[in-house]
Design an enzyme around this catalytic site. Structure first.
Site, PDB file in Angstrom:
ATOM      1  N   SER A  96     -11.911  -4.120   7.623  1.00 59.60           N
ATOM      2  CA  SER A  96     -13.371  -4.239   7.670  1.00 59.60           C
ATOM      3  C   SER A  96     -13.818  -5.042   6.457  1.00 59.60           C
ATOM      4  CB  SER A  96     -14.032  -2.850   7.654  1.00 59.60           C
ATOM      5  OG  SER A  96     -15.436  -2.977   7.506  1.00 59.60           O
ATOM      6  N   GLU A  97     -13.947  -6.358   6.638  1.00 60.65           N
ATOM      7  CA  GLU A  97     -14.324  -7.214   5.510  1.00 60.65           C
ATOM      8  C   GLU A  97     -15.698  -6.853   4.967  1.00 60.65           C
ATOM      9  OE1 GLU A  97     -11.005  -8.879   7.560  1.00 60.65           O
ATOM     10  OE2 GLU A  97     -12.985  -8.303   8.339  1.00 60.65           O
ATOM     11  N   GLN A 119      -7.871 -11.227   3.465  1.00 56.55           N
ATOM     12  CA  GLN A 119      -6.494 -11.634   3.741  1.00 56.55           C
ATOM     13  C   GLN A 119      -6.341 -13.135   3.998  1.00 56.55           C
ATOM     14  OE1 GLN A 119      -4.117  -9.982   7.238  1.00 56.55           O
ATOM     15  NE2 GLN A 119      -3.462  -8.676   5.524  1.00 56.55           N
ATOM     16  N   PHE A 120      -7.283 -13.730   4.700  1.00 54.26           N
ATOM     17  CA  PHE A 120      -7.395 -15.178   4.869  1.00 54.26           C
ATOM     18  C   PHE A 120      -8.870 -15.542   4.739  1.00 54.26           C
ATOM     19  CE2 PHE A 120      -3.457 -14.189   7.001  1.00 54.26           C
ATOM     20  CZ  PHE A 120      -2.626 -15.253   6.697  1.00 54.26           C
ATOM     21  N   ALA A 121      -9.156 -16.713   4.182  1.00 54.46           N
ATOM     22  CA  ALA A 121     -10.549 -17.116   4.004  1.00 54.46           C
ATOM     23  C   ALA A 121     -11.296 -17.133   5.328  1.00 54.46           C
ATOM     24  CB  ALA A 121     -10.613 -18.501   3.345  1.00 54.46           C
ATOM     25  N   ASP A 122     -10.582 -17.374   6.404  1.00 60.21           N
ATOM     26  CA  ASP A 122     -11.193 -17.409   7.741  1.00 60.21           C
ATOM     27  C   ASP A 122     -11.832 -16.072   8.114  1.00 60.21           C
ATOM     28  OD1 ASP A 122      -8.584 -18.795   7.338  1.00 60.21           O
ATOM     29  OD2 ASP A 122      -9.180 -19.883   9.134  1.00 60.21           O
ATOM     30  N   TYR A 123     -11.436 -14.987   7.425  1.00 68.07           N
ATOM     31  CA  TYR A 123     -11.894 -13.650   7.792  1.00 68.07           C
ATOM     32  C   TYR A 123     -13.153 -13.217   7.040  1.00 68.07           C
ATOM     33  CZ  TYR A 123      -7.106 -13.073   9.647  1.00 68.07           C
ATOM     34  OH  TYR A 123      -5.925 -13.212  10.324  1.00 68.07           O
ATOM     35  N   PRO A 126     -17.358 -11.693   8.696  1.00 66.26           N
ATOM     36  CA  PRO A 126     -17.979 -10.374   8.872  1.00 66.26           C
ATOM     37  C   PRO A 126     -18.611  -9.826   7.583  1.00 66.26           C
ATOM     38  CG  PRO A 126     -15.859 -10.434   9.967  1.00 66.26           C
ATOM     39  CD  PRO A 126     -15.945 -11.673   9.146  1.00 66.26           C
ATOM     40  N   HIS A 166      -6.585 -19.117  10.545  1.00 71.77           N
ATOM     41  CA  HIS A 166      -5.836 -18.828   9.324  1.00 71.77           C
ATOM     42  C   HIS A 166      -5.781 -20.014   8.370  1.00 71.77           C
ATOM     43  CE1 HIS A 166      -4.292 -15.908  12.271  1.00 71.77           C
ATOM     44  NE2 HIS A 166      -4.065 -15.112  11.233  1.00 71.77           N
TER      45      HIS A 166
END
Length: 374
Positions: A96-97, A119-123, A126, A166
């Site tokens: 849960s970002e 975990q990855f900038a793409d995440y 949220p 990713h």
């Protein structure tokens, strides 16, 4: 006999110091002990060392995120920290970002200095509302009564064939948000020093980590073996505490014909392009994307009269557009040719065409030639 004014002019006209010299000056300015022991580290190891140093110095530093605790992070940056500092200082968080960043804001307002990993900038999307509406504005909306001394680490960029979810480079988004600082190191030495400065900063810092540089300097070509960091001077990292300023660029490669502005992986691509093209390009490693070291940029462009901007993110509304505008505003009467941009494509991230999407030495070299011949 030379006057003080003559001496000042001579200093202003002198060649810029090399990256190695500037880093040495920074270390001296921070009163780093001359006997401080340096060892070869990858960027992963340097980041881990920075976290270790700060967790040892300050009990208020806590580290957490997805798989950050027992597993040590998907890229192993936090490996061993939970065993050393316990489950209350380094621990795992739910997927849960928004929750990760939101809880870090509360911790920071309370007096802790959380370092959280997306975990990855793409995440990060949220957590956008928490980053933009809460963390970035806390100091200002409270008139300084509260601050958000928190660091958000994000592996970014391509190089692992991770595709659209990713491999993104979202740095331009964060530079548009007032109240955030955004940094992206290009080597282990800077990575550790910038991370320590980020943790000590009283404002929220977005700390972007180029995945392609985690284990070695990238020479610009995906079909060439990566040179170990242990063979490069920037892979020699002091084991103890030191800082790299959050708002300071560095002259990575001195040159006279054209200025190249880059950060992260693209610093190495630009250096490779300059070397292979035979053009005497001065490569500026921004290090801190925002706040920006405008003085270093302007001094270089006024000297060379030409400028090429390189970044991995998509072209339209990328941070390169801001750099072009600033160079135009401050260096217009010194420019001898149009400013060039070399960037990723304006398309969704292409999984199968990843290495064509990246700016490589060939594309950057062509831009250098256009700038010099223009």
């Amino acid at each position: 006999m030379a006057t003080t004014e003559d001496t000042a002019k001579a200093i202003q006209q002198a060649e810029p110091v090399t990256a190695q010299q500037q880093r040495a000056d920074e270390a001296q300015a921070q009163q780093q002990a001359p006997e401080a022991h340096s060892v070869p580290m990858t960027m992963i190891q340097a980041l881990r060392s920075g976290l270790d140093v700060m967790m040892g110095r300050d009990d208020n530093v806590v580290v957490y995120g997805q798989d950050v605790g027992y597993f040590g992070g998907v890229f192993r940056v936090t490996e061993g920290l939970q065993a050393k500092y316990g489950k209350t200082r380094c621990f795992d968080a739910p997927i849960s970002e928004g929750g990760i960043v939101g809880s870090a804001i509360g911790m920071a307002a309370y007096g802790l200095r959380p370092v959280v990993e997306i975990q990855f900038a793409d995440y990060f999307y949220p957590a956008t509302d928490q980053i933009v509406s809460e963390a970035a504005r806390l100091r200002h909306r409270s008139n300084g009564d509260f601050t958000a001394p928190m660091t958000i680490r994000m592996p970014c960029g391509g190089g692992i064939y991770g595709g659209q979810t990713h491999s993104q480079s979202p740095e331009a988004f964060f530079t548009h948000v007032c109240g955030l600082r955004t940094v992206m190191p290009s080597n282990p030495y800077d990575a550790k020093g910038l991370l320590i400065s980020s943790i000590e900063c009283d404002d929220p810092v977005i700390f972007l980590e180029p995945k392609r540089l985690y284990n070695g300097p990238f020479d610009g070509h995906h079909d060439r073996p990566v040179v170990p960091w242990s063979r490069h001077e920037l892979g020699m990292v002091p084991e103890d505490y030191y800082r790299v300023p959050l708002d300071s660029a560095v002259v990575f490669r001195p040159g006279k014909q054209v200025t190249v502005l880059a950060y992260g992986t693209m610093v190495w691509v630009a250096e490779c392009a300059a070397r292979e093209s035979g053009i005497d390009a001065e490569v500026i490693d921004l290090r801190s994307i925002w706040p920006l070291d405008l003085e270093t940029i302007v001094n270089s462009v006024k000297k060379t009269g030409r400028c090429v901007v390189v970044h991995e993110a998509t072209r339209t509304s990328g941070f390169g557009a801001e750099l072009v505008a600033l160079v135009q505003e401050h260096c217009f009467w010194h420019l001898e040719a149009p400013i060039e941009r070399v960037t990723g494509w304006d398309t969704p991230y292409p999984h199968a065409q990843e290495w064509a999407y990246f700016p490589g030495p060939a594309r950057v070299g062509e831009a250098l030639k256009r700038a010099v011949e223009g």
